[in-house]
Design a protein around this motif. Structure first.
Motif, PDB file in Angstrom:
ATOM      1  N   GLY A 187       0.833  -1.208   0.000  1.00 32.65           N
ATOM      2  CA  GLY A 187       0.000   0.000   0.000  1.00 32.65           C
ATOM      3  C   GLY A 187       0.854   1.238   0.000  1.00 32.65           C
TER       4      GLY A 187
ATOM      5  N   GLY B 150       1.160   6.682   2.920  1.00 38.13           N
ATOM      6  CA  GLY B 150       0.131   7.503   3.564  1.00 38.13           C
ATOM      7  C   GLY B 150      -0.949   6.674   4.246  1.00 38.13           C
ATOM      8  N   ARG B 151      -1.214   5.507   3.712  1.00 43.07           N
ATOM      9  CA  ARG B 151      -2.232   4.629   4.301  1.00 43.07           C
ATOM     10  C   ARG B 151      -1.636   3.657   5.333  1.00 43.07           C
ATOM     11  NH1 ARG B 151      -4.692   0.619   1.633  1.00 43.07           N
ATOM     12  NH2 ARG B 151      -4.207   1.382  -0.454  1.00 43.07           N
ATOM     13  N   LEU B 152      -0.361   3.312   5.181  1.00 40.58           N
ATOM     14  CA  LEU B 152       0.260   2.292   6.052  1.00 40.58           C
ATOM     15  C   LEU B 152       0.868   2.876   7.321  1.00 40.58           C
ATOM     16  CD1 LEU B 152       2.201   0.230   3.339  1.00 40.58           C
ATOM     17  CD2 LEU B 152       0.066  -0.442   4.478  1.00 40.58           C
TER      18      LEU B 152
END
Ligand code: URA
Length: 183
Positions: free
Chosen positions: A115, A118-120
């Motif tokens: 991913g 920014g999401r992890l």
């Protein structure tokens, strides 16, 4: 080949992408511009001597861009990372760090964590039972300092490192908590 550096009793391990030109020249990971940024994070911000952590890369050689590569670097491909995974898993098995920090989405992907950063980032994932914090690669910080919002990026990395320090039970001063605040 550029192997790892650091303490065999390190509690904290950093995993980067692949060596760049300077790393290849000196045969040591994270000694070029991104490496200097990483050293600042470890020593100046976290207060840990660089020699006390373990610094590795998910790919142990500088990915080739062909003849006349100069100082150009590129990200390793999934195949290139897979060819080095046995080294990385053996390093982890020998060092048994309490926490791994994956620097950037490529390193995370090499550890099976997929991913965008920014999401992890901001929470712990796992690799072989060891907590993994994913954060931005120091090269991203260098780029943001030049062309974007350097303070925002630094604060994001710093919040991730505060979580790492908390989990390791390291002392954190009020001054440290306030680093890179925008207001
Ligand atoms: N970037 C990385 O990901 N690793 C290094 O060793 C140097 C720069």
């Amino acid at each position: 080949m550029v192997f790892s550096v650091g303490s065999l009793t390190a509690r904290l391990m950093f995993v980067g992408e692949a060596p760049g030109a300077e790393e290849e020249r000196q045969r040591e990971p994270f000694v070029g511009p991104a490496g200097q940024k990483l050293t600042q994070i470890i020593e100046k911000a976290m207060g840990i001597p660089r020699s006390e952590v373990y610094i590795s890369n998910i790919c142990k050689f500088r990915p080739s861009t062909g003849p006349g590569q100069g100082t150009n670097n590129r990200q390793p491909t999934p195949d290139e990372m897979a060819s080095c995974l046995a080294y990385v898993t053996t390093e982890i098995a020998l060092i048994r760090p309490e926490i791994i920090v994956a620097l950037g989405a490529t390193a995370a992907q090499g550890l099976g964590i997929e991913g965008p950063v920014g999401r992890l980032r901001g929470r712990f994932h796992e690799f072989q039972g060891i907590p993994v914090m994913v954060t931005y690669h120091p090269s991203y910080l260098l780029r943001e300092e030049q062309t974007g919002d350097g303070i925002r990026a630094k604060r994001a990395v710093w919040e991730d490192m505060l979580k790492v320090m908390e989990k390791l039970g390291l002392p954190i001063s009020a001054k440290q908590r306030g680093y890179f605040q925008t207001k």
